[in-house]
Write a protein that holds these residues in place. Structure first.
Motif, short mmCIF file in Angstrom:
data_model
loop_
_atom_site.label_atom_id
_atom_site.label_comp_id
_atom_site.label_asym_id
_atom_site.label_seq_id
_atom_site.Cartn_x
_atom_site.Cartn_y
_atom_site.Cartn_z
N SER A 27 35.01 19.27 20.26
CA SER A 27 35.57 20.42 20.23
C SER A 27 37.09 20.29 19.84
O SER A 27 37.92 20.95 19.44
CB SER A 27 35.36 21.65 21.18
N ASP A 28 37.63 19.28 20.50
CA ASP A 28 38.89 18.90 20.29
C ASP A 28 39.39 18.18 18.69
O ASP A 28 40.56 18.04 18.31
CB ASP A 28 39.78 17.90 21.00
N LYS A 29 38.14 18.01 17.97
CA LYS A 29 38.28 17.65 16.63
C LYS A 29 38.08 18.73 15.71
O LYS A 29 37.61 18.56 14.30
CB LYS A 29 37.32 16.65 16.38
N VAL A 30 38.08 20.00 16.13
CA VAL A 30 37.84 21.27 15.30
C VAL A 30 39.02 22.11 15.23
O VAL A 30 39.57 22.16 16.14
CB VAL A 30 36.40 21.96 15.80
N LEU A 31 39.15 22.52 14.11
CA LEU A 31 40.23 23.38 13.80
C LEU A 31 39.49 24.70 12.99
O LEU A 31 38.87 24.41 12.19
CB LEU A 31 41.55 23.19 13.00
N VAL A 32 40.09 25.96 13.41
CA VAL A 32 39.35 27.15 12.57
C VAL A 32 40.72 27.68 11.89
O VAL A 32 41.68 27.80 12.24
CB VAL A 32 38.69 28.10 13.39
N SER A 33 40.20 28.05 10.64
CA SER A 33 41.25 28.49 9.67
C SER A 33 40.78 29.69 8.87
O SER A 33 39.69 30.24 8.73
CB SER A 33 41.72 27.24 8.82
N ARG A 34 41.70 30.23 8.02
CA ARG A 34 41.46 31.46 7.31
C ARG A 34 40.80 30.83 6.01
O ARG A 34 41.44 30.72 4.76
CB ARG A 34 42.85 32.08 7.01
N GLY A 35 39.82 30.63 6.20
CA GLY A 35 38.71 29.89 5.00
C GLY A 35 39.30 28.31 4.84
O GLY A 35 40.19 27.82 5.48
N ALA A 36 38.43 27.47 4.30
CA ALA A 36 38.60 26.44 4.18
C ALA A 36 40.01 26.15 3.20
O ALA A 36 40.58 25.23 3.38
CB ALA A 36 37.49 25.48 3.28
#
Ligand SMILES: *Cc1c(COP(=O)(O)O)cnc(C)c1O
Length: 360
Positions: free
Chosen positions: A76-85
């Protein structure tokens, strides 16, 4: 001073020649069959809890990050969530390219936002066009070492539907190991036959993978995407992300989409769409005037026809919108068709029948 004069006086020089992005939504209003933006034809139901809408949302909601980490098999420390790709593309450029100085590499024909994002930040764009079979021109790609900070690769590629060979991607990752991040856009990975690169983050410190809920998950409307990369890269992106990029309802819906039931539904819909994709490809093959281009590893097909303009106009008059790709490099006269549901594909085929009857 008029707003117009003020804008001319103040607008950043590198923005003067740019036009606002012509998104699929802006092209026409009306119409029933939107086969132009690679959206899912399925609109699924979700539940909303409004009890915390008075509070600012988490920047990186833990349950959502953990759910996507589990879905991809990545820590999970390798995941970023963003406003769409799309936002992840922008964050990469802002974090790793100095305006007016640094450059990115793109391999056209490909997704348009890499170049658009770069240009809005006054970052240079170098091109190494794909070869005629849409594989990478490795010599051209490798020759820009030292000139670029980011290398954008797209697989399955929009709009050619082709997948890059593992050996080619590996060669690029190794060649740029000390000089650039390699951004592998996997927006369509759920429609491909193989999902390999997410498991390779441990081996390649310079690999960044882009993902989205906009395509296979049928959630283009909520704007939710992800970057998968080594922790130091994620931390750098967090320096430039907005404090509250993800509205709370978006996080709720995304979490439901990634629940066991949500994933099962997506798997079913993807499998249905893959069947519809091969049915549509077979049906299109009956028209000698439509030549298939590229491959079918996304939720869309690309065809070439010398009746491109007449066909587009004919379909629009019947409420069917597909995407003209003819301005892209090496895609003269090419049209991209998103896979719709059974009824939409049938309406498209009926319209093609009558069009080619009239234009035989
Ligand atoms: C649709 C698409 C995206 C954008 O995804 P969003 O999450 O909707 O911003 C990114 N890359 C490619 C190749 C796409 O086709």
């Amino acid at each position: 001073m008029s707003a117009n004069k003020l804008v001319n006086k103040l607008l950043c020089a590198h923005l003067q020649s740019l036009e606002p992005y012509q998104s699929a939504r802006r092209l026409i209003s009306g119409g029933q069959d939107w086969l132009n933006a690679n959206e899912s034809p399925y609109a699924n139901d979700f539940e909303l809890d409004c009890s915390r809408l008075n509070r600012y949302p988490d920047c990186q909601p833990k349950t959502l990050i953990n759910a996507y980490a589990q879905y991809t098999g990545v820590d999970s420390d390798k995941v970023l969530v963003s406003r769409g790709a799309d936002e992840a593309i922008e964050l990469l450029i802002r974090a790793f390219c100095t305006p007016g100085q640094d450059k990115v590499l793109i391999c056209p024909p490909t997704y348009g936002m890499y170049a658009i994002s770069a240009k809005t930040f006054n970052v240079g764009v170098v091109e190494a066009p794909l070869l005629s079979d849409f594989s990478l021109d490795l010599d051209a790609v490798q020759s820009v070492k030292g000139q670029v900070n980011l290398v954008f690769l797209c697989s399955p590629n929009n709009p050619t539907g082709t997948v890059l060979a593992k050996a080619q991607v590996q060669a690029v990752l190794e060649h740029f190991a000390d000089s650039a991040l390699v951004v592998l856009d996997e927006a369509y990975i759920e429609f491909a036959d193989e999902n390999y690169w997410a498991s390779q983050l441990g081996r390649y410190p310079n690999l960044v993978i882009l993902r989205t809920l906009s395509k296979a998950f049928g959630l283009a409307g909520i704007r939710c995407g992800f970057a998968l990369a080594n922790t130091d890269i994620i931390q750098a992106l967090l320096k430039v992300i907005a404090p509250y990029p993800l509205p709370q309802p978006v996080a709720q819906i995304a979490e439901q989409a990634l629940s066991a039931a949500g994933l099962e539904r997506t798997t079913e819909q993807v499998s249905t769409l893959k069947n519809l994709r091969s049915q549509l490809a077979q049906a299109l093959a009956h028209y000698p005037q439509l030549v298939p281009v590229g491959s079918d590893k996304g939720n869309f097909l690309l065809v070439r026809t010398n009746k491109r303009q007449a066909l587009m106009t004919y379909l629009i008059a019947r409420g069917i919108l597909i995407r003209d790709q003819s301005k892209q490099r090496n895609l003269e006269d090419c049209l991209r068709i998103s896979i719709g549901n059974q009824e939409q594909n049938q309406r498209l085929l009926a319209a093609l029948d009558s069009f080619f009857m009239e234009h035989a």
